[in-house]
Design a protein around this motif. Structure first.
Motif, short mmCIF file in Angstrom:
data_model
loop_
_atom_site.label_atom_id
_atom_site.label_comp_id
_atom_site.label_asym_id
_atom_site.label_seq_id
_atom_site.Cartn_x
_atom_site.Cartn_y
_atom_site.Cartn_z
N THR A 28 28.24 51.00 45.95
CA THR A 28 29.19 51.26 44.59
C THR A 28 30.58 51.28 45.25
O THR A 28 31.00 51.70 46.28
N LYS A 30 34.93 51.64 44.10
CA LYS A 30 35.58 52.03 43.29
C LYS A 30 37.32 51.80 43.33
O LYS A 30 37.60 51.61 44.44
N ASP A 41 39.97 54.47 35.96
CA ASP A 41 39.13 54.12 37.30
C ASP A 41 38.02 53.30 36.98
O ASP A 41 37.39 53.13 35.68
N THR A 43 34.44 51.33 38.32
CA THR A 43 33.44 51.72 39.28
C THR A 43 32.52 50.24 38.94
O THR A 43 32.10 49.76 38.12
N LYS A 45 29.12 48.32 40.62
CA LYS A 45 28.06 48.44 41.47
C LYS A 45 27.35 47.23 41.54
O LYS A 45 27.05 46.52 40.78
N SER A 124 32.05 53.50 47.97
CA SER A 124 31.98 54.90 47.79
C SER A 124 30.79 55.47 48.58
O SER A 124 29.87 54.61 48.93
#
Length: 126
Positions: A28, A30, A41, A43, A45, A124
């Motif tokens: 992950t 970020k 934000d 993210t 994956k 992350s």
């Protein structure tokens, strides 16, 4: 004989260390994007299976699957198609993974203009 076993063990450990040093996109990632003066934000994956890169990109509670994902020697590229207010647009990501940093550029077309921004995502620890 003991000396040979010791040399073999040292070489095996050195080989494992080199394998772990290879960039790995799985995980992950970020970062925060500035969109019209607002911090958003993001993210990402990613999952690498063999030579196939899959995953999702999430922004403001909207998740989209990545398409055309590639990974080779630390270089990552993929695109994400999104629909907003009935309009579909495509974000293209291209970058390089070094350790726990994924740094590169994202690009999208809007009203005939190509918009390019740099990003730096961190892995992350979740």
């Amino acid at each position: 004989m003991n000396r040979m076993v010791t040399v073999f063990c040292v070489l095996a450990v050195a080989g494992m260390a080199r394998a772990e040093d290879k960039p790995n996109p799985t995980g992950t990632w970020k970062y925060t994007a500035d969109v019209n003066g607002q911090s958003i934000d993001v993210t990402i994956k990613l999952k690498l299976e063999g030579d196939k890169l899959t995953g999702t990109l999430s922004v403001m509670d909207m998740e989209s699957k990545i398409e055309d994902g590639t990974f080779k020697d630390g270089d990552v590229s993929f695109k994400v198609s999104r629909e907003v207010n009935g309009n579909t647009f495509t974000l293209k990501y291209q970058g390089k993974i070094t350790g726990d940093t994924f740094k590169g550029k994202r690009e999208f077309e809007r009203e005939g203009q190509t918009n390019t921004r740099e990003f730096e995502a961190k892995r992350s620890k979740e």
